[in-house]
Design an enzyme around this catalytic site. Structure first.
Site, mmCIF file in Angstrom:
data_model
loop_
_atom_site.group_PDB
_atom_site.id
_atom_site.type_symbol
_atom_site.label_atom_id
_atom_site.label_comp_id
_atom_site.label_asym_id
_atom_site.label_seq_id
_atom_site.Cartn_x
_atom_site.Cartn_y
_atom_site.Cartn_z
ATOM 1 N N LYS A 54 0.878 -1.166 0.000
ATOM 2 C CA LYS A 54 0.000 0.000 0.000
ATOM 3 C C LYS A 54 0.918 1.220 0.000
ATOM 4 O O LYS A 54 1.601 1.496 0.981
ATOM 5 C CB LYS A 54 -0.908 0.019 1.220
ATOM 6 C CG LYS A 54 -1.767 1.284 1.269
ATOM 7 C CD LYS A 54 -2.364 1.529 2.641
ATOM 8 C CE LYS A 54 -2.981 2.921 2.689
ATOM 9 N NZ LYS A 54 -3.420 3.302 4.049
ATOM 10 N N GLY A 56 -7.879 9.711 9.227
ATOM 11 C CA GLY A 56 -8.271 9.765 10.625
ATOM 12 C C GLY A 56 -9.259 10.854 10.987
ATOM 13 O O GLY A 56 -9.580 11.033 12.163
ATOM 14 N N ALA A 101 -9.276 5.962 3.728
ATOM 15 C CA ALA A 101 -9.102 7.083 4.665
ATOM 16 C C ALA A 101 -10.347 7.946 4.803
ATOM 17 O O ALA A 101 -11.066 8.207 3.832
ATOM 18 C CB ALA A 101 -7.917 7.974 4.282
ATOM 19 N N GLY A 102 -10.581 8.382 6.049
ATOM 20 C CA GLY A 102 -11.576 9.408 6.329
ATOM 21 C C GLY A 102 -12.926 8.937 6.815
ATOM 22 O O GLY A 102 -13.689 9.743 7.348
ATOM 23 N N ASN A 158 -8.937 2.231 9.386
ATOM 24 C CA ASN A 158 -8.276 1.849 10.628
ATOM 25 C C ASN A 158 -8.849 2.604 11.817
ATOM 26 O O ASN A 158 -9.455 2.041 12.720
ATOM 27 C CB ASN A 158 -6.768 2.070 10.507
ATOM 28 C CG ASN A 158 -5.984 1.625 11.724
ATOM 29 O OD1 ASN A 158 -4.788 1.853 11.820
ATOM 30 N ND2 ASN A 158 -6.606 0.968 12.691
ATOM 31 N N THR A 159 -8.682 3.940 11.809
ATOM 32 C CA THR A 159 -9.038 4.749 12.968
ATOM 33 C C THR A 159 -10.500 4.600 13.354
ATOM 34 O O THR A 159 -10.835 4.590 14.545
ATOM 35 C CB THR A 159 -8.726 6.236 12.688
ATOM 36 O OG1 THR A 159 -7.372 6.361 12.250
ATOM 37 C CG2 THR A 159 -8.926 7.074 13.937
#
Length: 280
Positions: A113, A174, A205-206, A227-228
């Site tokens: 990635k 995040g 993301a986001g 992830n976050t």
């Protein structure tokens, strides 16, 4: 049995030489404990987890290794170049990730990635360095899953230099803001899939909650990487379950085809033969 397995004969997600049944890819960072990470990964239903080779804390304060909590028979590892701010460092980090996974005999050794950031405040991708790094990694034999902005022009350029998949951000890393510019994602899909409908596009993301994931999938992307949103949830394991089902529900909704939006109401019951119907 998952929603997709139960309701459809949906094809798996194909990323180069890798095939995944789950369209959700999850990260391993930011969890309070390794046990919580392990439980959340299982709850997500993901078959692919990404690890930041450069900045991931492989050992916790007690000396336990993060990799000891990942079942290599169950998950394919996707090494990433998070924490890199130029092509040179990203290529070096990708090579390091390949060496680590070759030593672990994990099939993820041949892909990466790619993440090349512009600065530490916004964590937005540097488009010039990202394209340069992607081109170099492809020449080195990597299958590159490339994190980028939602700029359709850059997305098209990354595909042209050989990216296995392009992964536009829904919003900054995040941030939990969800899909800020769905029209740009739609144009990315048009540019990347117009003459190549099987080319994989993943939102990376986001996203902050399950509805963000479902919306991303309803736009027609092939998967979501996050992830976050799980790791920092009040209950990460429950959120992992939610993300799993949102991915599947969004995929089903996209395949089913939503009804068109109308300005006025449209009765759901037939009006023919209604007793005492008044015409205006």
């Amino acid at each position: 049995m998952s929603l997709v397995e139960e309701k459809t004969d949906d094809a798996p997600l194909v990323l180069g030489t890798h095939t995944l049944r789950s369209r959700l890819i999850v990260g391993t960072g930011k969890y309070d404990t390794l046990e919580l990470m392990q439980q959340s990964l299982e709850a997500s239903g993901s078959e692919c987890v990404t690890v930041a080779v450069r900045r991931e804390k492989l050992y916790d304060p007690t000396g336990r290794n993060l990799l000891d909590y990942i079942d290599f028979h169950r998950y394919t590892l996707l090494p990433n170049t998070a924490g890199c701010y130029n092509a040179r460092d990203a290529v070096r980090t990708a090579k390091l990730g390949r060496e680590i996974l070759l030593g672990l005999e994990n099939p993820g050794a041949d892909w990466v990635k790619l993440e090349v950031l512009a600065d530490t405040k916004t964590l937005l991708p540097d488009p010039v360095e990202t394209v340069l790094a992607c081109e170099q990694l492809v020449e080195l034999g990597f299958q590159v899953l490339c994190y980028t902005t939602d700029d359709p022009v850059i997305a098209k350029r990354l595909k042209e230099v050989g990216a296995t998949a392009v992964m536009p951000a829904g919003s900054p890393i995040g941030s939990g803001q969800g899909i800020l510019n769905p029209n740009n994602i739609r144009i990315c899909l048009e540019y990347l899939k117009g003459e190549d409908p099987d080319y994989p596009v993943i939102v990376d993301a986001g996203v902050g909650t399950a509805s963000d994931v479902a919306f991303a999938m309803e736009l027609g992307v092939d998967g979501v990487l996050l992830n976050t949103a799980i790791a920092h949830a009040k209950d990460p394991v429950r959120m992992a379950h939610a993300m799993r089902h949102a991915t599947e529900a969004g995929r089903l909704a996209f395949q089913s085809g939503r009804i068109p939006r109308r300005l006025y109401a449209s009765a759901s019951s037939p009006e023919d033969g209604v007793i005492g119907r008044t015409r205006h």
